[in-house]
Design a protein around this motif. Structure first.
Motif, PDB file in Angstrom:
ATOM      1  N   SER A 197       0.845  -1.203   0.000  1.00 37.25           N
ATOM      2  CA  SER A 197       0.000   0.000   0.000  1.00 37.25           C
ATOM      3  C   SER A 197       0.870   1.239   0.000  1.00 37.25           C
ATOM      4  O   SER A 197       1.873   1.314   0.718  1.00 37.25           O
ATOM      5  CB  SER A 197      -0.916   0.008   1.234  1.00 37.25           C
ATOM      6  N   ASN A 198       0.498   2.235  -0.808  1.00 36.95           N
ATOM      7  CA  ASN A 198       1.342   3.419  -0.923  1.00 36.95           C
ATOM      8  C   ASN A 198       0.575   4.733  -0.925  1.00 36.95           C
ATOM      9  O   ASN A 198       1.156   5.799  -1.083  1.00 36.95           O
ATOM     10  CB  ASN A 198       2.201   3.332  -2.188  1.00 36.95           C
ATOM     11  N   TYR A 199      -0.724   4.666  -0.742  1.00 34.05           N
ATOM     12  CA  TYR A 199      -1.534   5.896  -0.742  1.00 34.05           C
ATOM     13  C   TYR A 199      -2.576   5.791   0.355  1.00 34.05           C
ATOM     14  O   TYR A 199      -3.309   4.789   0.443  1.00 34.05           O
ATOM     15  CB  TYR A 199      -2.196   6.069  -2.113  1.00 34.05           C
ATOM     16  N   PHE A 200      -2.656   6.834   1.218  1.00 29.07           N
ATOM     17  CA  PHE A 200      -3.491   6.759   2.415  1.00 29.07           C
ATOM     18  C   PHE A 200      -4.280   8.063   2.570  1.00 29.07           C
ATOM     19  O   PHE A 200      -3.790   9.039   3.140  1.00 29.07           O
ATOM     20  CB  PHE A 200      -2.605   6.521   3.647  1.00 29.07           C
ATOM     21  N   PRO A 201      -5.517   8.074   2.097  1.00 27.65           N
ATOM     22  CA  PRO A 201      -6.346   9.289   2.255  1.00 27.65           C
ATOM     23  C   PRO A 201      -7.214   9.200   3.502  1.00 27.65           C
ATOM     24  O   PRO A 201      -7.537   8.115   3.987  1.00 27.65           O
ATOM     25  CB  PRO A 201      -7.213   9.262   0.993  1.00 27.65           C
ATOM     26  N   TRP A 202      -7.612  10.353   3.982  1.00 23.68           N
ATOM     27  CA  TRP A 202      -8.582  10.463   5.065  1.00 23.68           C
ATOM     28  C   TRP A 202      -9.768  11.276   4.555  1.00 23.68           C
ATOM     29  O   TRP A 202      -9.592  12.318   3.926  1.00 23.68           O
ATOM     30  CB  TRP A 202      -7.986  11.181   6.283  1.00 23.68           C
ATOM     31  N   TYR A 203     -10.968  10.779   4.871  1.00 24.31           N
ATOM     32  CA  TYR A 203     -12.189  11.442   4.452  1.00 24.31           C
ATOM     33  C   TYR A 203     -13.040  11.800   5.669  1.00 24.31           C
ATOM     34  O   TYR A 203     -13.065  11.071   6.664  1.00 24.31           O
ATOM     35  CB  TYR A 203     -13.005  10.529   3.531  1.00 24.31           C
ATOM     36  N   LYS A 204     -13.768  12.899   5.533  1.00 20.68           N
ATOM     37  CA  LYS A 204     -14.718  13.347   6.542  1.00 20.68           C
ATOM     38  C   LYS A 204     -16.111  13.262   5.938  1.00 20.68           C
ATOM     39  O   LYS A 204     -16.329  13.741   4.816  1.00 20.68           O
ATOM     40  CB  LYS A 204     -14.408  14.796   6.938  1.00 20.68           C
ATOM     41  N   GLN A 205     -17.039  12.641   6.663  1.00 24.51           N
ATOM     42  CA  GLN A 205     -18.404  12.540   6.150  1.00 24.51           C
ATOM     43  C   GLN A 205     -19.380  13.143   7.147  1.00 24.51           C
ATOM     44  O   GLN A 205     -19.502  12.668   8.277  1.00 24.51           O
ATOM     45  CB  GLN A 205     -18.798  11.084   5.857  1.00 24.51           C
ATOM     46  N   GLU A 206     -20.055  14.167   6.702  1.00 19.95           N
ATOM     47  CA  GLU A 206     -21.107  14.793   7.507  1.00 19.95           C
ATOM     48  C   GLU A 206     -22.449  14.169   7.151  1.00 19.95           C
ATOM     49  O   GLU A 206     -22.614  13.578   6.070  1.00 19.95           O
ATOM     50  CB  GLU A 206     -21.111  16.301   7.281  1.00 19.95           C
ATOM     51  N   LEU A 207     -23.401  14.321   8.047  1.00 19.31           N
ATOM     52  CA  LEU A 207     -24.710  13.691   7.878  1.00 19.31           C
ATOM     53  C   LEU A 207     -25.357  14.112   6.566  1.00 19.31           C
ATOM     54  O   LEU A 207     -25.442  15.309   6.265  1.00 19.31           O
ATOM     55  CB  LEU A 207     -25.596  14.070   9.055  1.00 19.31           C
ATOM     56  N   GLY A 208     -25.770  13.136   5.782  1.00 23.27           N
ATOM     57  CA  GLY A 208     -26.464  13.436   4.532  1.00 23.27           C
ATOM     58  C   GLY A 208     -25.552  13.851   3.390  1.00 23.27           C
ATOM     59  O   GLY A 208     -26.038  14.234   2.319  1.00 23.27           O
ATOM     60  N   LYS A 209     -24.244  13.764   3.600  1.00 20.46           N
ATOM     61  CA  LYS A 209     -23.288  14.179   2.568  1.00 20.46           C
ATOM     62  C   LYS A 209     -22.393  13.014   2.170  1.00 20.46           C
ATOM     63  O   LYS A 209     -22.313  11.999   2.853  1.00 20.46           O
ATOM     64  CB  LYS A 209     -22.408  15.316   3.107  1.00 20.46           C
ATOM     65  N   GLY A 210     -21.693  13.197   1.072  1.00 18.97           N
ATOM     66  CA  GLY A 210     -20.704  12.206   0.677  1.00 18.97           C
ATOM     67  C   GLY A 210     -19.396  12.431   1.404  1.00 18.97           C
ATOM     68  O   GLY A 210     -19.150  13.500   1.951  1.00 18.97           O
ATOM     69  N   PRO A 211     -18.530  11.411   1.436  1.00 23.79           N
ATOM     70  CA  PRO A 211     -17.206  11.594   2.046  1.00 23.79           C
ATOM     71  C   PRO A 211     -16.423  12.692   1.322  1.00 23.79           C
ATOM     72  O   PRO A 211     -16.445  12.770   0.097  1.00 23.79           O
ATOM     73  CB  PRO A 211     -16.540  10.226   1.849  1.00 23.79           C
ATOM     74  N   GLN A 212     -15.741  13.515   2.118  1.00 22.96           N
ATOM     75  CA  GLN A 212     -14.956  14.602   1.567  1.00 22.96           C
ATOM     76  C   GLN A 212     -13.498  14.399   1.964  1.00 22.96           C
ATOM     77  O   GLN A 212     -13.191  14.254   3.157  1.00 22.96           O
ATOM     78  CB  GLN A 212     -15.465  15.946   2.101  1.00 22.96           C
ATOM     79  N   LEU A 213     -12.612  14.411   0.981  1.00 20.11           N
ATOM     80  CA  LEU A 213     -11.188  14.248   1.266  1.00 20.11           C
ATOM     81  C   LEU A 213     -10.693  15.428   2.095  1.00 20.11           C
ATOM     82  O   LEU A 213     -10.922  16.589   1.749  1.00 20.11           O
ATOM     83  CB  LEU A 213     -10.403  14.189  -0.040  1.00 20.11           C
ATOM     84  N   ILE A 214     -10.007  15.123   3.212  1.00 19.62           N
ATOM     85  CA  ILE A 214      -9.467  16.207   4.042  1.00 19.62           C
ATOM     86  C   ILE A 214      -7.948  16.251   4.006  1.00 19.62           C
ATOM     87  O   ILE A 214      -7.352  17.320   4.126  1.00 19.62           O
ATOM     88  CB  ILE A 214      -9.964  16.131   5.497  1.00 19.62           C
ATOM     89  N   SER A 249     -17.137  17.761  14.205  1.00 23.18           N
ATOM     90  CA  SER A 249     -17.986  16.601  14.483  1.00 23.18           C
ATOM     91  C   SER A 249     -18.447  15.981  13.167  1.00 23.18           C
ATOM     92  O   SER A 249     -19.042  16.656  12.321  1.00 23.18           O
ATOM     93  CB  SER A 249     -19.207  17.018  15.315  1.00 23.18           C
ATOM     94  N   ALA A 250     -18.163  14.698  12.998  1.00 24.01           N
ATOM     95  CA  ALA A 250     -18.476  13.998  11.744  1.00 24.01           C
ATOM     96  C   ALA A 250     -17.978  12.559  11.888  1.00 24.01           C
ATOM     97  O   ALA A 250     -17.432  12.174  12.918  1.00 24.01           O
ATOM     98  CB  ALA A 250     -17.792  14.668  10.547  1.00 24.01           C
ATOM     99  N   VAL A 251     -18.159  11.780  10.820  1.00 18.62           N
ATOM    100  CA  VAL A 251     -17.548  10.453  10.749  1.00 18.62           C
ATOM    101  C   VAL A 251     -16.311  10.551   9.871  1.00 18.62           C
ATOM    102  O   VAL A 251     -16.369  11.127   8.779  1.00 18.62           O
ATOM    103  CB  VAL A 251     -18.529   9.405  10.194  1.00 18.62           C
ATOM    104  N   TYR A 252     -15.213  10.021  10.350  1.00 22.15           N
ATOM    105  CA  TYR A 252     -13.945  10.069   9.623  1.00 22.15           C
ATOM    106  C   TYR A 252     -13.575   8.653   9.168  1.00 22.15           C
ATOM    107  O   TYR A 252     -13.657   7.695   9.934  1.00 22.15           O
ATOM    108  CB  TYR A 252     -12.844  10.642  10.512  1.00 22.15           C
ATOM    109  N   PHE A 253     -13.167   8.550   7.905  1.00 22.68           N
ATOM    110  CA  PHE A 253     -12.757   7.280   7.327  1.00 22.68           C
ATOM    111  C   PHE A 253     -11.308   7.352   6.872  1.00 22.68           C
ATOM    112  O   PHE A 253     -10.897   8.327   6.232  1.00 22.68           O
ATOM    113  CB  PHE A 253     -13.612   6.926   6.100  1.00 22.68           C
ATOM    114  N   CYS A 254     -10.547   6.297   7.175  1.00 25.73           N
ATOM    115  CA  CYS A 254      -9.229   6.150   6.576  1.00 25.73           C
ATOM    116  C   CYS A 254      -9.351   5.136   5.444  1.00 25.73           C
ATOM    117  O   CYS A 254     -10.305   4.375   5.369  1.00 25.73           O
ATOM    118  CB  CYS A 254      -8.207   5.681   7.600  1.00 25.73           C
TER     119      CYS A 254
END
Lengths: 112, 117
Positions: free
Chosen positions: A30-47, A85-90
């Motif tokens: 693995s060589n690429y590691f993004p983090w996304y923030k997802q607010e209620l009712g929205k799509g994941p947003q790259l942070i 405040s949100a859901v964060y995805f790696c």
């Protein structure tokens, strides 16, 4: 196949404090590691994202660190604010395709 | 800011009906992804296209799901016949991938929330 584990599943911090979310991956290619923030009712947003040739990256109050030897990477948010405040995805991805393998998400709660 | 646009935002229909979801990727992006998000399974990749050609649809139930890119500005995901277990939020994402092995950010739309009764 690749697996990404994310901890904790829920994180509650006082406004102004720091928050840290950790992820581990299984595929050493693995060589690429993004983090996304997802607010209620929205799509994941790259942070923020980081590539395997870099150990740390910062963008204002957000930073990501990568330890390739231990195969883990972390998101650090300083001086937390209510809008954090949100859901964060790696996620992690290798060099053989464009597929992202996602962590299960962390619900971050900022207490006023 | 350029955005990925998905329509409809919400869809409620009865089991057995055909459902079509549409996505307009960001202009200039050459790769489009379809994801499904549920509480139980998280984010699942269903299919993705590069330069309008399907690269991988192994995440998609083949008997009822189909994905196409009629042109560079439109991607579609169809379910026929729909079932209650298809209820989920479906996301489209796009990105520009120029070199093999050099990943780029994926930009997501706000999804289609699908409920099959």
């Amino acid at each position: 196949g690749e697996n990404v584990e994310q901890h904790p599943s829920t994180l509650s911090v006082q406004e102004g404090d720091s928050a840290v979310i950790k992820c581990t991956y299984s595929d050493s290619a693995s060589n690429y590691f993004p983090w996304y923030k997802q607010e209620l009712g929205k799509g994941p947003q790259l942070i923020i994202d980081i590539r395997s040739n870099v150990g740390e990256k910062k963008d204002q109050r957000i930073a990501v660190t990568l330890n390739k030897t231990a195969k883990h990477f972390s998101l650090h948010i300083t001086e937390t604010q209510p809008e954090d405040s949100a859901v964060y995805f790696c996620a992690a991805s290798g060099d053989s395709n464009y597929q992202l393998i996602w962590g299960a998400g962390t619900k971050l709660i900022i207490k006023p | 800011d350029a955005r990925v646009t998905q329509t409809p935002r919400h869809k409620v229909t009865e089991m057995g009906q055909e459902v079509t979801m549409r996505c307009q990727p960001i202009l200039g992006h050459n790769t489009v992804f379809w994801y499904r998000q549920t509480m139980m399974q998280g984010l699942e990749l269903l299919a993705y296209f590069r330069n309008r050609a399907p690269l991988d649809d192994s995440g998609m139930p083949k008997d009822r799901f189909s994905a196409e890119m009629p042109d560079a500005t439109l991607a579609t995901l169809k379910i026929q016949p729909s079932e209650p277990r298809d209820s989920a939020v479906y996301f489209c994402a796009s990105g520009f991938f120029q070199f093999e092995g050099w990943n780029q950010p994926q930009h997501f739309g706000d999804g289609t929330r699908l409920s099959i009764l």
